[in-house]
Design a protein around this motif. Structure first.
Motif, short mmCIF file in Angstrom:
data_model
loop_
_atom_site.label_atom_id
_atom_site.label_comp_id
_atom_site.label_asym_id
_atom_site.label_seq_id
_atom_site.Cartn_x
_atom_site.Cartn_y
_atom_site.Cartn_z
N SER A 144 0.85 -1.20 0.00
CA SER A 144 0.00 0.00 0.00
C SER A 144 0.88 1.24 0.00
N GLU A 145 0.27 2.39 -0.26
CA GLU A 145 1.00 3.65 -0.21
C GLU A 145 1.56 3.89 1.19
N ALA A 146 0.82 3.51 2.21
CA ALA A 146 1.30 3.68 3.59
C ALA A 146 2.59 2.88 3.82
N ASP A 147 2.66 1.67 3.25
CA ASP A 147 3.88 0.86 3.36
C ASP A 147 5.05 1.58 2.72
N PHE A 148 4.83 2.13 1.54
CA PHE A 148 5.91 2.78 0.81
C PHE A 148 6.33 4.09 1.46
N VAL A 149 5.39 4.80 2.06
CA VAL A 149 5.74 6.05 2.74
C VAL A 149 6.80 5.79 3.81
N LEU A 150 6.61 4.72 4.57
CA LEU A 150 7.59 4.36 5.59
C LEU A 150 8.90 3.89 4.96
N ALA A 151 8.78 3.04 3.94
CA ALA A 151 9.97 2.45 3.32
C ALA A 151 10.82 3.49 2.62
N ARG A 152 10.19 4.51 2.04
CA ARG A 152 10.95 5.52 1.29
C ARG A 152 11.89 6.32 2.17
N ARG A 153 11.74 6.22 3.47
CA ARG A 153 12.70 6.92 4.34
C ARG A 153 14.10 6.34 4.19
N ASP A 154 14.19 5.09 3.75
CA ASP A 154 15.48 4.43 3.56
C ASP A 154 16.03 4.63 2.15
N LEU A 155 15.16 5.06 1.23
CA LEU A 155 15.50 5.10 -0.19
C LEU A 155 15.70 6.54 -0.67
N GLY A 156 16.83 6.80 -1.29
CA GLY A 156 17.07 8.08 -1.94
C GLY A 156 17.00 7.90 -3.45
N TYR A 157 16.09 8.62 -4.10
CA TYR A 157 15.82 8.43 -5.52
C TYR A 157 16.25 9.69 -6.28
N LEU A 158 17.28 9.57 -7.10
CA LEU A 158 17.71 10.66 -7.97
C LEU A 158 17.07 10.46 -9.33
N LEU A 159 16.11 11.31 -9.65
CA LEU A 159 15.34 11.16 -10.88
C LEU A 159 16.19 11.50 -12.11
N GLN A 160 15.74 11.00 -13.26
CA GLN A 160 16.46 11.27 -14.50
C GLN A 160 16.46 12.76 -14.81
N ARG A 161 15.35 13.44 -14.53
CA ARG A 161 15.25 14.89 -14.73
C ARG A 161 15.42 15.58 -13.37
N SER A 162 16.62 16.07 -13.10
CA SER A 162 16.89 16.66 -11.78
C SER A 162 16.00 17.85 -11.49
N GLN A 163 15.59 18.57 -12.54
CA GLN A 163 14.75 19.74 -12.32
C GLN A 163 13.40 19.37 -11.70
N ASP A 164 12.99 18.11 -11.84
CA ASP A 164 11.73 17.67 -11.22
C ASP A 164 11.86 17.59 -9.70
N GLN A 165 13.08 17.58 -9.18
CA GLN A 165 13.29 17.52 -7.74
C GLN A 165 13.64 18.89 -7.16
N LEU A 166 13.67 19.90 -8.01
CA LEU A 166 14.03 21.25 -7.59
C LEU A 166 12.85 22.17 -7.89
N PHE A 167 11.96 22.31 -6.91
CA PHE A 167 10.71 23.01 -7.15
C PHE A 167 10.48 24.17 -6.20
N CYS A 168 11.42 24.42 -5.29
CA CYS A 168 11.30 25.52 -4.34
C CYS A 168 11.96 26.78 -4.90
N PRO A 169 11.74 27.93 -4.28
CA PRO A 169 12.37 29.16 -4.78
C PRO A 169 13.89 29.15 -4.73
N SER A 170 14.48 28.35 -3.83
CA SER A 170 15.94 28.31 -3.72
C SER A 170 16.42 26.88 -3.48
N VAL A 171 17.68 26.65 -3.81
CA VAL A 171 18.29 25.34 -3.58
C VAL A 171 18.28 25.01 -2.09
N LEU A 172 18.56 25.98 -1.25
CA LEU A 172 18.54 25.74 0.19
C LEU A 172 17.18 25.19 0.63
#
Length: 225
Positions: free
Chosen positions: A78-106
């Motif tokens: 379930s999504e609840a299972d993955f929410v917990l599991a994703r704390r162990d997983l770092g996912y670098l997406l193919q399009r880095s800009q999809d992970q940069l959505f805030c006004p600043s890098v910080l």
């Protein structure tokens, strides 16, 4: 006194996974894969072979038609299972800009720690420490979508590593990077030395960080060395 047995529980497992997009051909057909502690697996295959789909399934972004995903020995259904599991997983997406959505890098780097419950002050301090560790302090106030491709990749990686993850999914991490950015990325990955599943068309990059290699072809996964 005899040597103690090491805990050899896989960090991540796909067991007999099958998947097809609606109306499309079967991309994954009974795929089984295990990522053990200390491993960096190079995932190879042609464009359209299903490499990114495999990573999406492993992270719970899509669900298989059959088979099971396990992270840290726990079934993720379930999504609840993955929410917990994703704390162990770092996912670098193919399009880095999809992970940069805030006004600043910080703010991008602080976003994950904030979601884990850190105070705004503590999350900012964690983000500043991570940027400093990676030599990216000068990017803190920049908007991520205005950075070069190499800077975006490193900023997105900082946002992943600040979460203190146990293993990584890297989707085409060296794609479109110049030599200097590529070498810097390799240096950071070696320094952190995290187990990883790395999807890439760049054999030299894979040779320099991977401990074994698998090929995804015609929906099946096979070890090539």
């Amino acid at each position: 006194m005899g040597a103690q047995l090491k805990n050899t529980m896989p960090l991540f497992e796909l067991n007999d996974i099958s998947f097809a997009y609606p109306g499309g051909k079967t991309l994954l057909d009974g795929v089984t894969l295990r990522l053990e502690p200390g491993e960096v697996i190079g995932l190879m295959g042609d464009n359209g072979s299903g490499k990114s789909t495999l990573l999406h399934l492993g992270a719970g972004l899509i669900r298989p038609l059959s088979g099971t995903v396990r992270i840290g020995g726990c079934d993720c259904r379930s999504e609840a299972d993955f929410v917990l599991a994703r704390r162990d997983l770092g996912y670098l997406l193919q399009r880095s800009q999809d992970q940069l959505f805030c006004p600043s890098v910080l703010e991008d780097v602080a976003f994950g720690p904030l979601n884990l419950g850190l105070s705004a002050k503590d999350a900012e301090e964690a983000a500043r420490r991570m940027l400093a560790e990676l030599g990216l302090e000068h990017l803190a106030a920049c908007n991520g979508n205005r950075l070069s491709g190499g800077e975006q990749r490193l900023a997105a990686l900082a946002a992943v590593l600040v979460m203190d993850v146990k293993f990584l999914f890297l989707d085409e991490p060296s794609n479109d990077l110049d030599r200097q950015a590529r070498e810097r990325l390799l240096s950071i990955l070696r320094r952190y030395n995290l187990p990883a599943l790395v999807s890439s068309h760049d054999p030299d990059f894979l040779e320099r960080i991977c401990t074994r290699f698998v090929l995804l072809e015609d929906g099946r996964l096979r070890e090539i060395r």
